[in-house]
Write an enzyme that holds these catalytic residues in place. Structure first.
Site, mmCIF file in Angstrom:
data_model
loop_
_atom_site.group_PDB
_atom_site.id
_atom_site.type_symbol
_atom_site.label_atom_id
_atom_site.label_comp_id
_atom_site.label_asym_id
_atom_site.label_seq_id
_atom_site.Cartn_x
_atom_site.Cartn_y
_atom_site.Cartn_z
ATOM 1 N N ILE A 149 0.844 -1.197 0.000
ATOM 2 C CA ILE A 149 0.000 0.000 0.000
ATOM 3 C C ILE A 149 0.876 1.242 0.000
ATOM 4 C CG2 ILE A 149 -1.894 1.187 1.154
ATOM 5 C CD1 ILE A 149 -2.521 -1.664 0.026
ATOM 6 N N GLU A 150 0.842 1.979 -1.101
ATOM 7 C CA GLU A 150 1.750 3.111 -1.279
ATOM 8 C C GLU A 150 1.036 4.435 -1.520
ATOM 9 O OE1 GLU A 150 5.158 2.342 -3.747
ATOM 10 O OE2 GLU A 150 4.936 0.178 -3.555
ATOM 11 N N SER A 151 -0.289 4.435 -1.425
ATOM 12 C CA SER A 151 -1.019 5.689 -1.641
ATOM 13 C C SER A 151 -2.279 5.688 -0.787
ATOM 14 C CB SER A 151 -1.381 5.862 -3.119
ATOM 15 O OG SER A 151 -2.272 4.843 -3.553
#
Length: 291
Positions: A149-151
Protein backbone atom coordinates in the site's frame (compact mmCIF):
# COMPACT_ATOMS: atom_id res chain seq x y z
CA UNK A 1 32.53 -32.73 33.03
CA UNK A 2 33.25 -34.14 29.58
CA UNK A 3 29.71 -35.48 29.39
CA UNK A 4 28.28 -32.11 30.47
CA UNK A 5 30.39 -30.34 27.84
CA UNK A 6 29.16 -32.75 25.18
CA UNK A 7 25.53 -32.18 26.17
CA UNK A 8 26.09 -28.42 26.07
CA UNK A 9 27.71 -28.65 22.64
CA UNK A 10 24.88 -30.80 21.30
CA UNK A 11 22.36 -28.29 22.68
CA UNK A 12 24.08 -25.44 20.83
CA UNK A 13 24.16 -27.49 17.63
CA UNK A 14 20.47 -28.36 17.88
CA UNK A 15 19.54 -24.70 18.43
CA UNK A 16 21.70 -23.71 15.44
CA UNK A 17 20.12 -26.36 13.23
CA UNK A 18 16.60 -25.40 14.26
CA UNK A 19 17.35 -21.75 13.50
CA UNK A 20 18.86 -22.72 10.16
CA UNK A 21 15.93 -24.97 9.24
CA UNK A 22 13.52 -22.15 10.14
CA UNK A 23 15.61 -20.56 7.49
CA UNK A 24 16.05 -17.18 5.96
CA UNK A 25 14.90 -16.90 2.38
CA UNK A 26 14.48 -14.62 -0.60
CA UNK A 27 11.12 -13.13 -1.58
CA UNK A 28 10.51 -11.74 -5.06
CA UNK A 29 7.80 -9.85 -6.90
CA UNK A 30 6.61 -11.33 -10.18
CA UNK A 31 3.97 -10.19 -12.65
CA UNK A 32 4.80 -6.72 -13.92
CA UNK A 33 6.80 -7.54 -17.05
CA UNK A 34 6.07 -10.17 -19.67
CA UNK A 35 9.79 -10.51 -20.38
CA UNK A 36 10.58 -11.87 -16.91
CA UNK A 37 9.60 -15.44 -17.78
CA UNK A 38 6.84 -17.59 -16.37
CA UNK A 39 5.91 -17.97 -12.73
CA UNK A 40 6.91 -21.64 -12.92
CA UNK A 41 10.31 -20.68 -14.33
CA UNK A 42 10.83 -18.21 -11.48
CA UNK A 43 10.14 -20.88 -8.89
CA UNK A 44 12.25 -23.46 -10.74
CA UNK A 45 15.39 -21.37 -10.17
CA UNK A 46 15.36 -22.61 -6.59
CA UNK A 47 16.33 -19.13 -5.42
CA UNK A 48 13.04 -17.99 -3.90
CA UNK A 49 11.12 -18.99 -0.79
CA UNK A 50 8.27 -16.53 -1.44
CA UNK A 51 6.74 -15.12 -4.62
CA UNK A 52 4.36 -12.15 -4.64
CA UNK A 53 2.09 -12.09 -7.70
CA UNK A 54 1.75 -8.38 -8.48
CA UNK A 55 -0.67 -6.64 -8.49
CA UNK A 56 -4.36 -6.42 -7.70
CA UNK A 57 -4.31 -2.73 -8.60
CA UNK A 58 -7.96 -1.73 -8.21
CA UNK A 59 -10.22 -2.62 -5.28
CA UNK A 60 -12.19 -1.15 -2.41
CA UNK A 61 -14.56 1.79 -2.11
CA UNK A 62 -17.13 0.16 -4.40
CA UNK A 63 -14.73 -0.42 -7.29
CA UNK A 64 -14.70 -3.61 -9.34
CA UNK A 65 -11.40 -5.33 -8.49
CA UNK A 66 -8.83 -5.41 -11.30
CA UNK A 67 -5.85 -7.76 -11.52
CA UNK A 68 -2.99 -6.32 -13.59
CA UNK A 69 -0.27 -8.77 -14.61
CA UNK A 70 1.14 -6.61 -17.40
CA UNK A 71 1.69 -8.71 -20.54
CA UNK A 72 1.55 -12.12 -18.87
CA UNK A 73 -2.17 -12.64 -19.34
CA UNK A 74 -5.48 -10.81 -19.50
CA UNK A 75 -7.89 -11.41 -16.60
CA UNK A 76 -10.78 -9.88 -18.56
CA UNK A 77 -10.33 -12.60 -21.20
CA UNK A 78 -9.93 -15.25 -18.50
CA UNK A 79 -6.44 -16.16 -19.70
CA UNK A 80 -4.81 -15.89 -16.27
CA UNK A 81 -6.53 -19.05 -15.03
CA UNK A 82 -3.70 -21.03 -16.65
CA UNK A 83 -1.45 -19.74 -13.85
CA UNK A 84 -3.03 -22.27 -11.48
CA UNK A 85 -0.64 -24.97 -12.66
CA UNK A 86 2.33 -22.66 -12.15
CA UNK A 87 1.13 -21.73 -8.67
CA UNK A 88 0.78 -25.38 -7.69
CA UNK A 89 4.22 -26.13 -9.15
CA UNK A 90 5.72 -23.42 -6.95
CA UNK A 91 3.88 -24.61 -3.87
CA UNK A 92 4.98 -28.21 -4.47
CA UNK A 93 8.54 -26.93 -4.00
CA UNK A 94 7.68 -25.40 -0.63
CA UNK A 95 7.43 -21.88 -2.02
CA UNK A 96 4.70 -19.65 -0.60
CA UNK A 97 2.78 -17.76 -3.29
CA UNK A 98 0.93 -14.60 -2.28
CA UNK A 99 -1.22 -12.09 -4.11
CA UNK A 100 0.13 -8.56 -3.76
CA UNK A 101 -2.54 -5.89 -3.52
CA UNK A 102 -1.91 -2.21 -4.22
CA UNK A 103 1.30 -1.07 -5.88
CA UNK A 104 2.72 2.32 -6.70
CA UNK A 105 0.17 3.26 -9.37
CA UNK A 106 -3.01 1.44 -8.37
CA UNK A 107 -6.50 2.79 -7.72
CA UNK A 108 -7.38 1.43 -4.30
CA UNK A 109 -8.73 2.55 -0.95
CA UNK A 110 -10.88 1.37 1.91
CA UNK A 111 -13.74 3.56 3.05
CA UNK A 112 -14.94 1.74 6.17
CA UNK A 113 -14.71 -1.40 8.27
CA UNK A 114 -17.52 -2.86 6.19
CA UNK A 115 -15.60 -2.07 3.00
CA UNK A 116 -12.55 -3.85 4.42
CA UNK A 117 -14.69 -6.89 5.22
CA UNK A 118 -16.10 -6.93 1.69
CA UNK A 119 -12.60 -6.80 0.18
CA UNK A 120 -11.48 -9.60 2.51
CA UNK A 121 -14.43 -11.73 1.39
CA UNK A 122 -13.59 -11.03 -2.24
CA UNK A 123 -9.95 -12.05 -1.73
CA UNK A 124 -10.97 -15.18 0.17
CA UNK A 125 -13.45 -16.32 -2.47
CA UNK A 126 -11.41 -15.42 -5.54
CA UNK A 127 -7.80 -16.12 -4.56
CA UNK A 128 -7.72 -18.03 -1.28
CA UNK A 129 -9.69 -20.98 0.07
CA UNK A 130 -13.19 -19.80 -0.74
CA UNK A 131 -15.33 -20.40 -3.80
CA UNK A 132 -16.33 -18.21 -6.74
CA UNK A 133 -17.27 -18.69 -10.38
CA UNK A 134 -14.80 -15.99 -11.36
CA UNK A 135 -11.44 -16.91 -9.85
CA UNK A 136 -8.96 -14.87 -11.95
CA UNK A 137 -6.03 -17.26 -11.33
CA UNK A 138 -8.12 -20.42 -11.57
CA UNK A 139 -8.65 -22.96 -8.84
CA UNK A 140 -5.21 -22.84 -7.24
CA UNK A 141 -5.34 -21.62 -3.64
CA UNK A 142 -2.82 -18.91 -2.84
CA UNK A 143 -1.01 -18.93 0.49
CA UNK A 144 -1.78 -15.38 1.48
CA UNK A 145 -2.00 -11.67 0.74
CA UNK A 146 0.77 -9.07 0.52
CA UNK A 147 -0.11 -5.46 1.35
CA UNK A 148 1.90 -3.14 -0.92
CA UNK A 149 0.00 0.00 0.00
CA UNK A 150 1.75 3.11 -1.28
CA UNK A 151 -1.02 5.69 -1.64
CA UNK A 152 -4.15 6.99 0.05
CA UNK A 153 -4.71 7.00 3.78
CA UNK A 154 -3.63 4.42 6.31
CA UNK A 155 -7.22 3.82 7.35
CA UNK A 156 -8.87 0.39 7.60
CA UNK A 157 -5.89 -1.67 6.43
CA UNK A 158 -5.79 -3.03 9.98
CA UNK A 159 -9.41 -4.08 9.56
CA UNK A 160 -8.58 -5.85 6.30
CA UNK A 161 -5.77 -7.73 8.04
CA UNK A 162 -8.09 -8.77 10.86
CA UNK A 163 -10.78 -9.94 8.44
CA UNK A 164 -8.28 -12.02 6.43
CA UNK A 165 -6.83 -13.52 9.60
CA UNK A 166 -10.36 -14.47 10.59
CA UNK A 167 -10.66 -17.14 7.90
CA UNK A 168 -9.79 -20.21 9.91
CA UNK A 169 -10.36 -22.83 7.20
CA UNK A 170 -6.88 -21.99 5.93
CA UNK A 171 -3.83 -20.27 7.40
CA UNK A 172 -3.80 -16.99 5.46
CA UNK A 173 -0.23 -15.65 5.49
CA UNK A 174 -0.08 -11.88 5.67
CA UNK A 175 2.80 -9.82 4.32
CA UNK A 176 3.42 -6.08 4.14
CA UNK A 177 5.81 -4.00 2.06
CA UNK A 178 6.20 -0.66 3.87
CA UNK A 179 8.66 2.05 2.86
CA UNK A 180 11.75 2.25 5.08
CA UNK A 181 11.05 5.65 6.74
CA UNK A 182 9.70 4.60 10.15
CA UNK A 183 6.82 4.36 10.87
CA UNK A 184 5.25 3.78 7.47
CA UNK A 185 2.59 6.33 6.56
CA UNK A 186 0.16 3.77 5.13
CA UNK A 187 0.77 0.46 6.87
CA UNK A 188 1.79 1.35 10.41
CA UNK A 189 -1.66 0.68 11.86
CA UNK A 190 -2.03 -2.62 10.05
CA UNK A 191 1.41 -3.88 11.08
CA UNK A 192 0.67 -2.89 14.67
CA UNK A 193 -2.06 -5.55 14.80
CA UNK A 194 0.70 -8.15 15.14
CA UNK A 195 -1.01 -10.29 12.50
CA UNK A 196 1.68 -10.06 9.84
CA UNK A 197 3.94 -13.03 9.19
CA UNK A 198 6.33 -11.17 6.89
CA UNK A 199 7.26 -7.50 6.69
CA UNK A 200 9.59 -6.81 3.75
CA UNK A 201 10.63 -3.21 4.11
CA UNK A 202 11.45 -1.27 0.94
CA UNK A 203 14.97 0.04 1.52
CA UNK A 204 15.09 1.68 -1.91
CA UNK A 205 13.79 4.85 -3.56
CA UNK A 206 13.95 6.27 -0.01
CA UNK A 207 17.09 8.39 0.41
CA UNK A 208 16.93 8.88 4.21
CA UNK A 209 17.12 5.15 4.98
CA UNK A 210 18.54 3.33 1.96
CA UNK A 211 22.13 2.26 1.33
CA UNK A 212 24.13 5.16 -0.05
CA UNK A 213 27.92 4.76 -0.06
CA UNK A 214 27.63 3.23 3.43
CA UNK A 215 25.08 1.28 5.43
CA UNK A 216 24.74 3.63 8.41
CA UNK A 217 21.28 5.03 7.58
CA UNK A 218 20.00 1.62 6.53
CA UNK A 219 21.16 -0.07 9.73
CA UNK A 220 19.66 2.71 11.84
CA UNK A 221 16.30 2.31 10.10
CA UNK A 222 16.49 -1.50 10.27
CA UNK A 223 16.93 -1.29 14.04
CA UNK A 224 13.76 0.78 14.27
CA UNK A 225 11.87 -1.77 12.17
CA UNK A 226 12.91 -4.64 14.42
CA UNK A 227 10.61 -3.17 17.08
CA UNK A 228 7.42 -3.90 15.10
CA UNK A 229 5.10 -6.75 15.95
CA UNK A 230 5.80 -9.11 13.06
CA UNK A 231 7.05 -12.67 12.88
CA UNK A 232 9.79 -12.00 10.34
CA UNK A 233 11.47 -8.89 8.95
CA UNK A 234 13.04 -8.76 5.48
CA UNK A 235 15.48 -6.36 3.85
CA UNK A 236 13.75 -5.16 0.68
CA UNK A 237 16.18 -4.32 -2.13
CA UNK A 238 16.23 -3.65 -5.87
CA UNK A 239 17.60 -6.64 -7.81
CA UNK A 240 19.54 -4.25 -10.07
CA UNK A 241 20.43 -0.57 -10.06
CA UNK A 242 17.86 0.17 -12.79
CA UNK A 243 15.10 -1.36 -10.65
CA UNK A 244 15.22 1.65 -8.32
CA UNK A 245 15.77 4.97 -10.14
CA UNK A 246 16.08 6.83 -6.83
CA UNK A 247 18.72 4.50 -5.44
CA UNK A 248 19.19 1.80 -2.87
CA UNK A 249 20.91 -0.90 -4.93
CA UNK A 250 23.60 -2.76 -2.98
CA UNK A 251 26.20 -4.78 -4.92
CA UNK A 252 26.10 -8.44 -3.90
CA UNK A 253 29.59 -8.44 -2.38
CA UNK A 254 28.85 -5.32 -0.34
CA UNK A 255 25.56 -6.79 0.87
CA UNK A 256 27.36 -9.93 2.02
CA UNK A 257 30.22 -8.16 3.74
CA UNK A 258 28.78 -4.89 5.11
CA UNK A 259 25.04 -5.29 5.60
CA UNK A 260 23.85 -8.84 6.18
CA UNK A 261 26.34 -9.67 8.99
CA UNK A 262 24.84 -6.84 11.03
CA UNK A 263 21.12 -7.26 10.39
CA UNK A 264 21.20 -11.05 10.68
CA UNK A 265 21.80 -10.57 14.38
CA UNK A 266 18.12 -9.71 14.78
CA UNK A 267 15.90 -12.57 15.93
CA UNK A 268 13.27 -11.29 13.50
CA UNK A 269 15.55 -11.46 10.46
CA UNK A 270 13.74 -13.43 7.75
CA UNK A 271 15.80 -12.75 4.65
CA UNK A 272 15.81 -10.45 1.64
CA UNK A 273 12.99 -9.26 -0.63
CA UNK A 274 13.77 -8.32 -4.22
CA UNK A 275 12.05 -6.01 -6.66
CA UNK A 276 11.59 -7.69 -9.03
CA UNK A 277 11.94 -10.89 -11.08
CA UNK A 278 12.34 -8.75 -14.21
CA UNK A 279 15.53 -7.21 -12.83
CA UNK A 280 16.88 -10.32 -11.12
CA UNK A 281 19.44 -11.45 -13.66
CA UNK A 282 21.84 -13.21 -11.34
CA UNK A 283 21.48 -11.12 -8.18
CA UNK A 284 19.50 -13.70 -6.18
CA UNK A 285 21.97 -16.40 -7.19
CA UNK A 286 24.85 -14.19 -6.04
CA UNK A 287 23.37 -13.44 -2.61
CA UNK A 288 21.56 -16.68 -1.82
CA UNK A 289 24.37 -18.29 0.16
CA UNK A 290 24.78 -15.13 2.27
CA UNK A 291 21.10 -14.65 3.04
Amino acid sequence: MAAQSLVLLLSFLIVALVKQSHGAGIAVYWGQDSGEGTLADACATGNYAYVNIAFLTTFGNGQTPVLNLAGHCDPSSNTCTSLSNDIRACQSQGIKVLLSIGGATGSYSLSSTDDATQVANYLWNNYLGGQSNSRPLGDAILDGIDFDIESGSGQYWDELARALAGFTQQKVYLAAAPQCPFPDAHLSGAISTGLFDYVWVQFYNNLPCQYSSNADNLISAWNQWTTVQASQLFLGLPAAAEAAPSGGFIPADVLASEVLPTIKGSSKYGGVMLWSKKFDNGYSSAIKSSV
